[in-house]
Design an enzyme around this catalytic site. Sequence first.
Site, PDB file in Angstrom:
ATOM      1  N   ARG A  64      -9.822 -56.593 -78.388  1.00 54.60           N
ATOM      2  CA  ARG A  64     -11.136 -56.414 -77.752  1.00 54.60           C
ATOM      3  C   ARG A  64     -11.518 -54.935 -77.737  1.00 54.60           C
ATOM      4  O   ARG A  64     -12.669 -54.558 -77.942  1.00 54.60           O
ATOM      5  CB  ARG A  64     -11.100 -56.971 -76.321  1.00 54.60           C
ATOM      6  CG  ARG A  64     -12.393 -56.796 -75.563  1.00 54.60           C
ATOM      7  CD  ARG A  64     -12.333 -57.412 -74.169  1.00 54.60           C
ATOM      8  NE  ARG A  64     -12.081 -58.840 -74.213  1.00 54.60           N
ATOM      9  CZ  ARG A  64     -13.012 -59.767 -74.496  1.00 54.60           C
ATOM     10  NH1 ARG A  64     -14.248 -59.397 -74.750  1.00 54.60           N
ATOM     11  NH2 ARG A  64     -12.704 -61.041 -74.523  1.00 54.60           N
ATOM     12  N   ARG A  90     -20.346 -61.793 -74.760  1.00 50.25           N
ATOM     13  CA  ARG A  90     -19.002 -61.206 -74.802  1.00 50.25           C
ATOM     14  C   ARG A  90     -18.883 -60.129 -73.740  1.00 50.25           C
ATOM     15  O   ARG A  90     -19.797 -59.317 -73.574  1.00 50.25           O
ATOM     16  CB  ARG A  90     -18.741 -60.556 -76.157  1.00 50.25           C
ATOM     17  CG  ARG A  90     -18.623 -61.536 -77.253  1.00 50.25           C
ATOM     18  CD  ARG A  90     -17.233 -61.495 -77.840  1.00 50.25           C
ATOM     19  NE  ARG A  90     -17.186 -62.466 -78.912  1.00 50.25           N
ATOM     20  CZ  ARG A  90     -16.406 -63.530 -78.904  1.00 50.25           C
ATOM     21  NH1 ARG A  90     -15.573 -63.735 -77.923  1.00 50.25           N
ATOM     22  NH2 ARG A  90     -16.436 -64.376 -79.900  1.00 50.25           N
ATOM     23  N   LEU A  92     -17.764 -56.698 -72.595  1.00 47.83           N
ATOM     24  CA  LEU A  92     -17.408 -55.431 -73.232  1.00 47.83           C
ATOM     25  C   LEU A  92     -16.131 -54.892 -72.593  1.00 47.83           C
ATOM     26  O   LEU A  92     -15.960 -54.988 -71.379  1.00 47.83           O
ATOM     27  CB  LEU A  92     -18.522 -54.408 -73.042  1.00 47.83           C
ATOM     28  CG  LEU A  92     -19.872 -54.708 -73.684  1.00 47.83           C
ATOM     29  CD1 LEU A  92     -20.852 -53.590 -73.357  1.00 47.83           C
ATOM     30  CD2 LEU A  92     -19.747 -54.877 -75.175  1.00 47.83           C
ATOM     31  N   ASN A 106     -27.847 -55.562 -68.181  1.00 42.69           N
ATOM     32  CA  ASN A 106     -27.640 -56.957 -68.528  1.00 42.69           C
ATOM     33  C   ASN A 106     -28.610 -57.791 -67.705  1.00 42.69           C
ATOM     34  O   ASN A 106     -28.959 -57.429 -66.582  1.00 42.69           O
ATOM     35  CB  ASN A 106     -26.192 -57.373 -68.215  1.00 42.69           C
ATOM     36  CG  ASN A 106     -25.841 -58.745 -68.755  1.00 42.69           C
ATOM     37  OD1 ASN A 106     -26.511 -59.269 -69.645  1.00 42.69           O
ATOM     38  ND2 ASN A 106     -24.800 -59.336 -68.221  1.00 42.69           N
ATOM     39  N   HIS A 108     -29.148 -61.681 -66.039  1.00 38.73           N
ATOM     40  CA  HIS A 108     -28.294 -62.799 -65.627  1.00 38.73           C
ATOM     41  C   HIS A 108     -29.154 -63.862 -64.961  1.00 38.73           C
ATOM     42  O   HIS A 108     -30.001 -63.540 -64.116  1.00 38.73           O
ATOM     43  CB  HIS A 108     -27.209 -62.309 -64.666  1.00 38.73           C
ATOM     44  CG  HIS A 108     -26.235 -63.389 -64.316  1.00 38.73           C
ATOM     45  ND1 HIS A 108     -25.302 -63.862 -65.206  1.00 38.73           N
ATOM     46  CD2 HIS A 108     -26.077 -64.109 -63.177  1.00 38.73           C
ATOM     47  CE1 HIS A 108     -24.601 -64.820 -64.628  1.00 38.73           C
ATOM     48  NE2 HIS A 108     -25.054 -64.996 -63.406  1.00 38.73           N
ATOM     49  N   SER A 135     -31.665 -61.842 -62.402  1.00 40.14           N
ATOM     50  CA  SER A 135     -31.258 -60.488 -62.023  1.00 40.14           C
ATOM     51  C   SER A 135     -31.169 -59.597 -63.252  1.00 40.14           C
ATOM     52  O   SER A 135     -30.808 -60.061 -64.334  1.00 40.14           O
ATOM     53  CB  SER A 135     -29.880 -60.513 -61.341  1.00 40.14           C
ATOM     54  OG  SER A 135     -29.873 -61.327 -60.203  1.00 40.14           O
ATOM     55  N   ASP A 140     -21.008 -53.022 -65.277  1.00 41.72           N
ATOM     56  CA  ASP A 140     -19.779 -52.326 -64.907  1.00 41.72           C
ATOM     57  C   ASP A 140     -18.598 -53.082 -65.524  1.00 41.72           C
ATOM     58  O   ASP A 140     -18.802 -53.920 -66.403  1.00 41.72           O
ATOM     59  CB  ASP A 140     -19.661 -52.170 -63.383  1.00 41.72           C
ATOM     60  CG  ASP A 140     -19.455 -53.489 -62.649  1.00 41.72           C
ATOM     61  OD1 ASP A 140     -19.352 -54.557 -63.305  1.00 41.72           O
ATOM     62  OD2 ASP A 140     -19.387 -53.465 -61.403  1.00 41.72           O
ATOM     63  N   GLY A 142     -16.720 -55.343 -64.254  1.00 42.89           N
ATOM     64  CA  GLY A 142     -16.529 -56.707 -63.773  1.00 42.89           C
ATOM     65  C   GLY A 142     -17.420 -57.699 -64.498  1.00 42.89           C
ATOM     66  O   GLY A 142     -18.107 -57.376 -65.476  1.00 42.89           O
ATOM     67  N   ASP A 144     -20.597 -59.647 -64.158  1.00 36.82           N
ATOM     68  CA  ASP A 144     -21.879 -59.721 -63.440  1.00 36.82           C
ATOM     69  C   ASP A 144     -21.775 -59.106 -62.041  1.00 36.82           C
ATOM     70  O   ASP A 144     -22.358 -59.600 -61.084  1.00 36.82           O
ATOM     71  CB  ASP A 144     -22.359 -61.178 -63.356  1.00 36.82           C
ATOM     72  CG  ASP A 144     -22.545 -61.789 -64.729  1.00 36.82           C
ATOM     73  OD1 ASP A 144     -23.048 -61.081 -65.620  1.00 36.82           O
ATOM     74  OD2 ASP A 144     -22.177 -62.963 -64.928  1.00 36.82           O
TER      75      ASP A 144
END
Length: 195
Positions: A64, A90, A92, A106, A108, A135, A140, A142, A144
């Site tokens: 990854r 995916r 990151l 991102n 969501h 949202s 970061d 984590g 979402d």
Amino acid sequence: MLRLVVLISGGGSNLRALLEASEDAEFPARVVAIGADRDADGLAHAEEFGIPSFVVPFGAYPTREAWGEALVEQIRQWEADLVILSGFMRLLPPTAVHALAPNLLNTHPAYLPEFPGAHAVRDALAEGATQTGASVIVVDDGVDSGPIVVQERVPIHPGDSEAAVHDRIKLVERRLLVETVLGIANGDIDLRDLA
């Protein structure tokens, strides 16, 4: 002019909203490249709008981390001011997140922190929720879990299918994403204050 690189894994409906917004000469941002982790249907938007595209296939790299390095290398070639994960499915690796942060957004399909993860709408329906949301977050390490830039509630009606809820969310998600990009370009939103 804010330079955007948008990463997709699917059909790219949010991407299309950005492309259509940027057709307005007054819109202060332009998509300069579209990337994907596989041969995604949304890459057709790149061809239609004359935007360069690239694919960095996850399976072509031993780890990854190696894939993340290759992806960041591709993004950096476009001198992006902002990278948007738009239906990019995916995670990151942390090294890629840190290389792009805080200018990494991102979308969501939930009112975070409610229903994080890949099956947000399905999870909301399974819980019997009467509302969910859309949202836009700063990415970061984590799932979402990054700082929320903007979000809005979306109702769930009795008897709604997963597809019906997704369709309702997408309308809000597209608008919020375009408004967020506009706010960043105009200086009304400073991602460094959120990260």
